[in-house]
Design an enzyme around this catalytic site. Structure first.
Site, PDB file in Angstrom:
ATOM      1  CB  CYS A  98       0.235  -2.190   6.440  1.00  0.00           C
ATOM      2  SG  CYS A  98       0.544  -1.037   7.793  1.00  0.00           S
ATOM      3  CG  HIS A 110      -0.408  -5.901   9.114  1.00  0.00           C
ATOM      4  ND1 HIS A 110       0.775  -6.192   8.486  1.00  0.00           N
ATOM      5  CD2 HIS A 110      -0.291  -4.639   9.583  1.00  0.00           C
ATOM      6  CE1 HIS A 110       1.590  -5.155   8.578  1.00  0.00           C
ATOM      7  NE2 HIS A 110       0.973  -4.205   9.237  1.00  0.00           N
ATOM      8  CD  GLU A 143       0.231  -9.532   7.173  1.00  0.00           C
ATOM      9  OE1 GLU A 143      -0.851  -9.068   6.765  1.00  0.00           O
ATOM     10  OE2 GLU A 143       1.186  -8.814   7.524  1.00  0.00           O
TER      11      GLU A 143
HETATM   12  N1  GLN Z   1       4.261   2.849   9.330  1.00  0.00           N
HETATM   13  C1  GLN Z   1       4.821   2.004   8.318  1.00  0.00           C
HETATM   14  C2  GLN Z   1       5.325   2.839   7.148  1.00  0.00           C
HETATM   15  O1  GLN Z   1       5.028   3.979   7.063  1.00  0.00           O
HETATM   16  C3  GLN Z   1       3.816   0.968   7.838  1.00  0.00           C
HETATM   17  C4  GLN Z   1       3.529   0.043   8.965  1.00  0.00           C
HETATM   18  C5  GLN Z   1       3.152  -1.345   8.574  1.00  0.00           C
HETATM   19  O2  GLN Z   1       3.308  -1.786   7.436  1.00  0.00           O
HETATM   20  N2  GLN Z   1       2.713  -2.074   9.558  1.00  0.00           N
HETATM   21  O3  GLN Z   1       6.041   2.341   6.330  1.00  0.00           O
END
Ligand code: GLN
Length: 185
Positions: free
Chosen positions: A78, A163, A165
């Site tokens: 992410c 994610h 995790e």
């Molecule tokens: N939207 C977040 C960002 O741009 C990432 C979101 C996440 O890691 N769950 O940093």
């Protein structure tokens, strides 16, 4: 085996729990010295701008790039995918679009097949997730969702939009630990 988890902001603690449950030593990475002798490194989710600033202020960028230059495995999840991209640490030849799935899909789950990582689909949790916008020729797409790459790999670096995790499934962590063992050998 020692696997570092970048611990400047975001969801690092749950990654450490998963590493513990597969029998790997998870190391919180907060300072350059924490990067020494790691077999692998996880860049967790969170807020990519805050994580990038934290990397700068802790002086971690050079050590992370060294870890990468030595071809030791890296897993970005992410915000960790964003932080690894061309516009940030430059660990993988992709650009990402932040919050790409839009407001109405701020958070959702889906089944994702990850050939080469798990032999059956994983339950993937997307939270204000990025997708891969552009990618170089040497980047392999492992999975797409709604026509956009959400899991990619280039040599030692794997990046996931979701994610791993946040589900009770250790298979992605176990696969990553396996890569760390092989890269050490
Ligand atoms: N939207 C977040 C960002 O741009 C990432 C979101 C996440 O890691 N769950 O940093």
């Amino acid at each position: 085996m020692r696997i570092g988890v970048l611990a400047v902001q975001g969801g690092f603690a749950v990654h450490l729990t998963h590493l513990g449950s597969i029998g790997a030593a998870g190391i919180e990475v907060r300072a350059p010295a924490d990067l020494r002798g790691l077999d692998g490194l996880i860049l967790p989710g969170g807020e990519s701008t805050t994580i990038s600033k934290g990397i700068e202020s802790a002086g971690l960028a050079e050590g992370i790039r060294e870890h990468h230059a030595e071809r030791r495995p890296i897993l970005g999840t992410c915000a960790g995918m964003i932080v690894a991209d061309r516009d940030h640490l430059g660990l993988i030849d992709i650009t990402t679009r932040r919050n790409a799935f839009g407001r109405q899909l701020a958070s959702f789950e889906d089944e994702i097949a990850l050939p080469g990582i798990t032999d059956s689909p994983v339950r993937a949790v997307f939270i204000r997730a990025p997708w891969v916008e552009q990618l170089g020729d040497s980047v392999e797409v492992l999975a797409e969702l709604r026509g956009h790459p959400v899991a990619v790999r280039q040599e030692n670096v794997t990046a996931l939009s979701f994610h791993p995790e946040l589900v009770g499934d250790d298979r992605i962590h176990a696969w990553f630990a396996g890569r760390c063992v092989r890269s050490r050998a």
